[in-house]
Design a protein around this motif. Structure first.
Motif, PDB file in Angstrom:
ATOM      1  N   ILE A 179     -12.448  -6.564   3.325  1.00 28.80           N
ATOM      2  CA  ILE A 179     -13.488  -5.970   3.838  1.00 28.80           C
ATOM      3  C   ILE A 179     -14.466  -5.668   2.921  1.00 28.80           C
ATOM      4  O   ILE A 179     -15.204  -4.391   3.199  1.00 28.80           O
ATOM      5  CB  ILE A 179     -12.416  -4.616   4.264  1.00 28.80           C
ATOM      6  CG1 ILE A 179     -11.403  -4.064   3.232  1.00 28.80           C
ATOM      7  CG2 ILE A 179     -11.360  -4.988   5.487  1.00 28.80           C
ATOM      8  CD1 ILE A 179     -11.108  -3.102   2.966  1.00 28.80           C
ATOM      9  N   GLY A 180     -14.560  -6.583   2.176  1.00 25.42           N
ATOM     10  CA  GLY A 180     -16.239  -5.982   1.839  1.00 25.42           C
ATOM     11  C   GLY A 180     -15.958  -5.507   0.205  1.00 25.42           C
ATOM     12  O   GLY A 180     -16.671  -4.610  -0.228  1.00 25.42           O
ATOM     13  N   VAL A 181     -15.114  -6.052  -0.527  1.00 22.64           N
ATOM     14  CA  VAL A 181     -14.171  -5.366  -1.713  1.00 22.64           C
ATOM     15  C   VAL A 181     -14.442  -6.938  -2.731  1.00 22.64           C
ATOM     16  O   VAL A 181     -13.693  -8.015  -2.992  1.00 22.64           O
ATOM     17  CB  VAL A 181     -13.068  -4.676  -1.998  1.00 22.64           C
ATOM     18  CG1 VAL A 181     -13.041  -4.316  -3.465  1.00 22.64           C
ATOM     19  CG2 VAL A 181     -13.685  -3.990  -1.214  1.00 22.64           C
ATOM     20  N   SER A 182     -15.254  -7.308  -3.294  1.00 17.67           N
ATOM     21  CA  SER A 182     -15.693  -8.403  -4.499  1.00 17.67           C
ATOM     22  C   SER A 182     -14.854  -7.706  -6.023  1.00 17.67           C
ATOM     23  O   SER A 182     -14.324  -6.794  -5.840  1.00 17.67           O
ATOM     24  CB  SER A 182     -16.901  -8.560  -4.792  1.00 17.67           C
ATOM     25  OG  SER A 182     -17.165  -7.207  -5.481  1.00 17.67           O
ATOM     26  N   GLN A 183     -13.955  -8.870  -6.335  1.00 17.26           N
ATOM     27  CA  GLN A 183     -13.462  -8.356  -7.867  1.00 17.26           C
ATOM     28  C   GLN A 183     -14.095  -7.661  -8.955  1.00 17.26           C
ATOM     29  O   GLN A 183     -13.945  -7.303  -9.079  1.00 17.26           O
ATOM     30  CB  GLN A 183     -13.328  -9.629  -8.332  1.00 17.26           C
ATOM     31  CG  GLN A 183     -12.612  -9.777  -9.595  1.00 17.26           C
ATOM     32  CD  GLN A 183     -11.397 -10.406  -9.144  1.00 17.26           C
ATOM     33  OE1 GLN A 183     -10.800 -10.741  -8.329  1.00 17.26           O
ATOM     34  NE2 GLN A 183     -10.467 -10.396 -10.658  1.00 17.26           N
ATOM     35  N   ARG A 184     -15.111  -8.198  -8.640  1.00 19.48           N
ATOM     36  CA  ARG A 184     -16.126  -6.907  -9.276  1.00 19.48           C
ATOM     37  C   ARG A 184     -16.456  -6.272  -9.080  1.00 19.48           C
ATOM     38  O   ARG A 184     -16.576  -4.947  -9.872  1.00 19.48           O
ATOM     39  CB  ARG A 184     -17.770  -7.934  -9.780  1.00 19.48           C
ATOM     40  CG  ARG A 184     -19.173  -7.519 -10.412  1.00 19.48           C
ATOM     41  CD  ARG A 184     -19.907  -7.469 -10.274  1.00 19.48           C
ATOM     42  NE  ARG A 184     -20.489  -8.318 -10.447  1.00 19.48           N
ATOM     43  CZ  ARG A 184     -21.872  -9.518 -10.807  1.00 19.48           C
ATOM     44  NH1 ARG A 184     -22.758  -8.370 -10.407  1.00 19.48           N
ATOM     45  NH2 ARG A 184     -22.034 -10.288 -11.587  1.00 19.48           N
ATOM     46  N   MET A 185     -16.349  -5.990  -8.076  1.00 18.60           N
ATOM     47  CA  MET A 185     -16.911  -4.078  -7.893  1.00 18.60           C
ATOM     48  C   MET A 185     -14.749  -3.537  -7.953  1.00 18.60           C
ATOM     49  O   MET A 185     -14.976  -1.965  -7.945  1.00 18.60           O
ATOM     50  CB  MET A 185     -16.394  -4.212  -6.304  1.00 18.60           C
ATOM     51  CG  MET A 185     -16.923  -2.486  -5.943  1.00 18.60           C
ATOM     52  SD  MET A 185     -17.123  -2.674  -3.744  1.00 18.60           S
ATOM     53  CE  MET A 185     -18.276  -3.664  -3.640  1.00 18.60           C
ATOM     54  N   MET A 186     -13.802  -3.931  -7.584  1.00 17.52           N
ATOM     55  CA  MET A 186     -12.560  -3.652  -7.982  1.00 17.52           C
ATOM     56  C   MET A 186     -12.652  -3.702 -10.362  1.00 17.52           C
ATOM     57  O   MET A 186     -11.754  -2.165 -10.023  1.00 17.52           O
ATOM     58  CB  MET A 186     -11.425  -5.121  -7.658  1.00 17.52           C
ATOM     59  CG  MET A 186     -10.827  -5.069  -6.637  1.00 17.52           C
ATOM     60  SD  MET A 186     -10.481  -2.960  -5.769  1.00 17.52           S
ATOM     61  CE  MET A 186      -8.829  -2.753  -6.811  1.00 17.52           C
ATOM     62  N   VAL A 187     -12.899  -4.819 -10.144  1.00 15.35           N
ATOM     63  CA  VAL A 187     -13.033  -4.522 -12.295  1.00 15.35           C
ATOM     64  C   VAL A 187     -14.003  -2.764 -12.662  1.00 15.35           C
ATOM     65  O   VAL A 187     -13.705  -2.387 -13.376  1.00 15.35           O
ATOM     66  CB  VAL A 187     -13.659  -5.556 -12.358  1.00 15.35           C
ATOM     67  CG1 VAL A 187     -14.642  -5.442 -14.357  1.00 15.35           C
ATOM     68  CG2 VAL A 187     -12.883  -6.789 -11.929  1.00 15.35           C
ATOM     69  N   ASN A 188     -15.622  -2.761 -11.816  1.00 16.27           N
ATOM     70  CA  ASN A 188     -16.176  -1.352 -11.672  1.00 16.27           C
ATOM     71  C   ASN A 188     -15.306  -0.326 -11.198  1.00 16.27           C
ATOM     72  O   ASN A 188     -15.636   0.588 -12.190  1.00 16.27           O
ATOM     73  CB  ASN A 188     -17.166  -1.959 -11.405  1.00 16.27           C
ATOM     74  CG  ASN A 188     -18.388  -2.486 -11.908  1.00 16.27           C
ATOM     75  OD1 ASN A 188     -17.661  -3.368 -12.932  1.00 16.27           O
ATOM     76  ND2 ASN A 188     -19.334  -3.068 -11.124  1.00 16.27           N
ATOM     77  N   ALA A 189     -15.027  -0.315 -10.109  1.00 21.39           N
ATOM     78  CA  ALA A 189     -14.103   0.999 -10.244  1.00 21.39           C
ATOM     79  C   ALA A 189     -12.678   1.382 -10.956  1.00 21.39           C
ATOM     80  O   ALA A 189     -13.218   2.714 -11.729  1.00 21.39           O
ATOM     81  CB  ALA A 189     -13.480   0.801  -8.893  1.00 21.39           C
ATOM     82  N   LEU A 190     -12.306   0.838 -11.782  1.00 15.58           N
ATOM     83  CA  LEU A 190     -11.063   0.458 -12.545  1.00 15.58           C
ATOM     84  C   LEU A 190     -11.845   0.998 -14.107  1.00 15.58           C
ATOM     85  O   LEU A 190     -10.973   1.808 -14.300  1.00 15.58           O
ATOM     86  CB  LEU A 190     -10.478  -0.183 -12.604  1.00 15.58           C
ATOM     87  CG  LEU A 190      -9.464  -1.010 -11.801  1.00 15.58           C
ATOM     88  CD1 LEU A 190      -8.551  -2.238 -11.930  1.00 15.58           C
ATOM     89  CD2 LEU A 190      -8.118   0.023 -10.920  1.00 15.58           C
ATOM     90  N   SER A 191     -12.370   0.263 -13.973  1.00 15.77           N
ATOM     91  CA  SER A 191     -13.098   0.959 -15.266  1.00 15.77           C
ATOM     92  C   SER A 191     -13.806   2.232 -15.672  1.00 15.77           C
ATOM     93  O   SER A 191     -13.984   2.833 -16.678  1.00 15.77           O
ATOM     94  CB  SER A 191     -14.655  -0.640 -15.723  1.00 15.77           C
ATOM     95  OG  SER A 191     -15.781   0.235 -16.277  1.00 15.77           O
TER      96      SER A 191
END
Lengths: 345, 531
Positions: free
Chosen positions: B149-161
């Motif tokens: 649905i348009g969530v990249s691995q990088r986006m997940m990582v940045n959100a957690l970060s």
């Protein structure tokens, strides 16, 4: 009674066409949208409320005659009358009767009352020619009170977040429906030129629409803060929209039922609000006519015809027409100059 | 599940990265602790084991709604997503139930693995009957998997970060590899002490950007290392604590799929991590990608496959040696250590990706032109002093692919697309001429702009001549330039050839159909570049 020709739906006995897509001598028009009311015919006949809209779209010097709902005229011995289709102001189903045989051409219709257009009335007939824009069971509409409550909530949320609410809606039909049903939500609507022009014509004809303010290059940027703005789909994504920043974009269309369509529009919110009948509405309308034979035009025509044949036991067939080019009909973005042209925007 | 449904709604509607990031980090700051690892798993491709299949969902929906199967199919091809189609068709809920958290549903679903079909059906029907349409969609997605649905691995990582105030590269590493969302918490996962990390954990891959300028812009040739760009599966081979792990770039554990690597479990010392390309290899050259495809997506490898399509690892880099993380060392040092290791072992399954020696850019450009004859798709350029970074970064690593093959072809079939292309004809089949006949040879989905797609869609809707289920046969009138990366013989295709990465380069409205390429043109390409 009616033939499907390359110019449009033709009645040989009365020598007239219904919503022809090429110029003809006499055109009987279901409603003022550009895929049904096309330019170039010599004489036009439509429901009386459509007259100013047709003149707006096709020129002030158009040779057009208006007829109230339910009244008849005769071409040779063919009786022609208009009956409410509920699609937009002045939209009509065309009833054609000759020697006891009755055909009805639906044009575009919806069965729910939108508050503004004269509500849809089923017309008994032997043969019914129906649209099928949303002729799949995935298309099921919520009552419009629910949809408008959602739009109202969204506007309030935007205002709380300091954003303008930009609603995209087709300039003729959907925009007036929004203005009418949101008239108590805000005292001030800012609108695109295409919508301002239509609004003026509709108000001059006596329809109870709230006043709007036309957006011009001189409109100060402060006017857009927290405002409710209505624009045609062709303006979405254009540089014209940038002046509203920060804003949230809401698209009002039946196609918003499916997520992919909404993502394609880059909308922040999608409101499933259509001027066409949903699946249940189509079935209900077909049934109410009592027709044994049904011709299905623009939309999911082959699917709907097959369903009516297999499940409804009707004699149903798909008909190719040139209808269905308007924004709501295709689900696609219209070409920019297609929608705005003729509206003086 | 309410907050997760809201998260999915925001993410799938939003086109703005900042908005999605905001929604994700807000979710991770406030959600149920037991839900969080599940969300991380779902959005990073760690799909829970499927206990109910898509066909079952579809059948139960058809039974419940009484729709004719053909009508269901029509709906599905228009929506382009099974989970969503079902959610749109099912009736409104009749049960008033307390909202349940995400992990509640996932736990119950996982317990269905060995259950009878009737038990599964009862569970799913009851769940459906207490959910609104948006919840049903998410619930169905949990079952069918693939939360794209348009969530990249990088986006997940940045959100957690952002939520946990840990640097993004560290997060990337901490969440890689194997972990079980049922038993772990994000706290444990993200605050693992040194030494507690699972031995299987891979390093995040360093990926190259395409080079779009002339190589001269990179400066001195002496500062750069060049290799062939191989077309296989980028992989990471890990030997720690006596065990061997083979990871794909998509963080899929492939150890079982490639038994050829098993001897490395004893040959490599503990604390070794090699980055490389998994390739099918015979007689000192790679086999076409089609050979590797016979090895992917199968649970059990047969003897025949092992003989016909044996794999090797072409090593690129050494990321860990004797338990030490080498990623901050310059490439030249890592490469030297890698060469020593591979040459000492001298095993046929572990090879070096050879370096291309060159003195100036012109010489390298000539090598690039010759890439296809080496069974590669171009060159890789790596700065000699580069560290091994995390994710796709500009600056130090570049891929410099050769221009693709091009063929003019005519569209003969069209089908509706998925996701944001729902209800639009976006998936096309193309044909070349073979005498008087047209032979289909490629399907392509990408390459046109949204505006062109709308135009083609309208054209298909008015020029369809026949209908086979969701497929429309169209008049053979529209010519397109098709690009592709590779060509191989195939007995599974009518044309006798299989293409690698076919896509639309441009719509040739100017070109008449009788000027398109022929099957002979394709066969010549095949003969020329057969490995």
């Amino acid at each position: 009674m009616l033939q499907f020709t390359d110019k449009g739906i033709y009645c040989p006995a009365g020598d007239f066409y219904i919503d022809p897509w090429l110029p003809v001598e006499r055109a009987v028009i279901t409603h003022a949208h550009s895929d049904h009311a096309r330019w170039g015919s010599r004489k036009y006949l439509c429901q009386e409320y459509s007259v100013p809209l047709l003149k707006l779209r096709l020129g002030a010097d158009l040779q057009v005659q208006g007829l109230p709902y339910g009244e008849s005229v005769y071409f040779n011995s063919v009786q022609v009358s208009f009956h409410p289709a509920g699609h937009m102001i002045g939209s009509a189903q065309v009833r054609i009767a000759l020697a006891g045989e009755v055909w009805v051409v639906s044009g575009d219709y919806k069965v729910e009352h939108d508050g503004l257009s004269t509500p849809f009335e089923p017309v008994t007939c032997h043969t019914f020619i129906t649209e099928s824009t949303f002729g799949l069971p995935i298309y099921r509409w919520q009552p419009q009170t629910t949809v408008f409550a959602g739009i109202q909530q969204w506007i309030q949320d935007n205002q709380a977040a300091g954003k303008a609410s930009v609603l995209s809606a087709y300039s003729l039909g959907k925009a007036q429906r929004l203005l009418y049903n949101l008239r108590h939500v805000t005292g001030r609507f800012l609108v695109h030129g295409a919508i301002a022009i239509t609004e003026q014509v509709v108000r001059d004809a006596g329809w109870p629409l709230p006043a709007v303010e036309r957006i011009t290059p001189q409109t100060p940027k402060e006017a857009f803060a927290n405002a409710v703005i209505i624009c045609p789909p062709s303006a979405v994504g254009s540089s014209w929209m940038r002046r509203f920043t920060p804003y949230s974009l809401g698209v009002c269309s039946g196609w918003m039922q499916v997520r992919g369509n909404m993502r394609r529009r880059n909308a922040d919110a999608g409101f499933v609000l259509s001027d066409h009948a949903d699946w249940e509405g189509l079935l209900q309308a077909v049934k109410a006519t009592g027709a044994q034979r049904v011709y299905v035009t623009h939309g999911f025509s082959s699917v709907f015809a097959r369903y009516l044949t297999e499940q409804g036991g009707l004699d149903a067939a798909e008909i190719k027409t040139a209808f269905g080019d308007e924004e709501e009909d295709t689900g696609n973005e219209p070409d920019t100059n297609h929608t705005v042209a003729g509206n003086g925007a | 599940m309410t907050d997760f449904v809201a998260l999915v709604r925001i993410i799938s509607n939003s086109t703005k990265t900042t908005e999605k990031l905001e929604a994700l980090s807000h979710y991770f700051a406030h959600a149920d602790e037991r839900d969080k690892p599940w969300v991380l798993a779902l959005f990073t491709g760690r799909r829970p084991k499927r206990t109910v299949n898509a066909a079952q969902l579809k059948n139960w929906c058809i039974q419940l709604t009484g729709l004719a199967p053909w009508l269901f199919e029509e709906c599905y091809h228009t929506v382009g997503d099974l989970a969503e189609t079902i959610a749109l068709l099912l009736p409104a809920p009749s049960i008033q139930a307390d909202p349940r958290p995400l992990h509640y549903w996932l736990d119950l679903l996982s317990q269905l693995e060995k259950a009878d079909e009737a038990v599964k059906q009862q569970f799913v029907l009851q769940a459906w009957d207490q959910m609104d349409s948006a919840e049903k969609f998410v619930f169905n997605k949990l079952i069918t998997g693939g939360f794209r649905i348009g969530v990249s691995q990088r986006m997940m990582v940045n959100a957690l970060s952002k939520t946990y105030t840990i640097p993004a590269p560290t997060i990337s590493h901490l969440i890689s590899g194997e972990w079980n969302p049922r038993t772990i918490t994000l706290e444990t996962l993200l605050h693992a002490e040194e030494g507690q990390a699972p031995v299987s954990r891979p390093y995040p891959f360093f990926l190259a950007y395409p080079l779009e300028t002339a190589p001269e812009a990179l400066g001195q040739p002496s500062e750069w290392q060049a290799e062939w760009k191989w077309d296989g599966i980028r992989g990471q081979l890990i030997k720690r604590a006596g065990q061997l792990f083979v990871w794909s770039r998509g963080e899929e554990l492939l150890t079982e799929k490639f038994p050829e690597f098993a001897p490395l479990a004893s040959a490599l010392p503990d604390g070794t991590v090699i980055d490389g390309e998994i390739l099918t290899w015979q007689n000192d050259a790679p086999l076409p990608f089609a050979a590797l495809q016979t090895r992917i997506g199968r649970k059990n490898v047969t003897k025949k496959q092992l003989q016909e399509a044996p794999v090797v690892l072409l090593s690129y880099d050494l990321l860990e040696w004797q338990g030490q993380d080498l990623r901050q060392q310059p490439l030249t040092l890592r490469r030297a250590a890698l060469v020593t290791l591979v040459e000492t072992l001298s095993l046929p399954i572990l090879r070096l990706s050879p370096l291309i020696k060159f003195n100036d850019w012109d010489q390298l450009t000539a090598y690039r032109e010759d890439a296809r004859n080496n069974g590669s798709e171009g060159l890789m350029l790596k700065r000699a002093g580069s560290t091994y970074q995390v994710g796709r970064k500009r600056g130090d690593w570049w891929k410099w692919k050769i221009a693709p093959f091009q063929i003019d072809a005519v569209m003969i079939y069209a089908q509706k697309g998925h996701g944001r292309r729902s209800n639009l004809y976006t998936d096309y089949t193309f044909a070349v001429k073979d005498g008087d006949k047209l032979v289909p040879f490629a399907k392509a989905y990408s390459g046109l702009t949204d505006k062109e797609i709308n135009e083609v869609d309208r054209w298909v809707k008015t020029h369809a001549v026949e209908k086979f289920g969701p497929v429309r046969t169209v008049k053979a009138e529209q010519v397109f330039e098709i690009a592709f990366e590779g060509i191989a013989a195939s007995n599974r295709h009518k044309s006798g050839i299989a293409l690698r990465f076919p896509r639309i380069l441009r719509w040739r409205k100017d070109k008449p159909v009788d000027e398109i390429n022929t099957l002979d043109d394709l066969k010549q390409l095949l003969a020329q570049y057969r490995s």
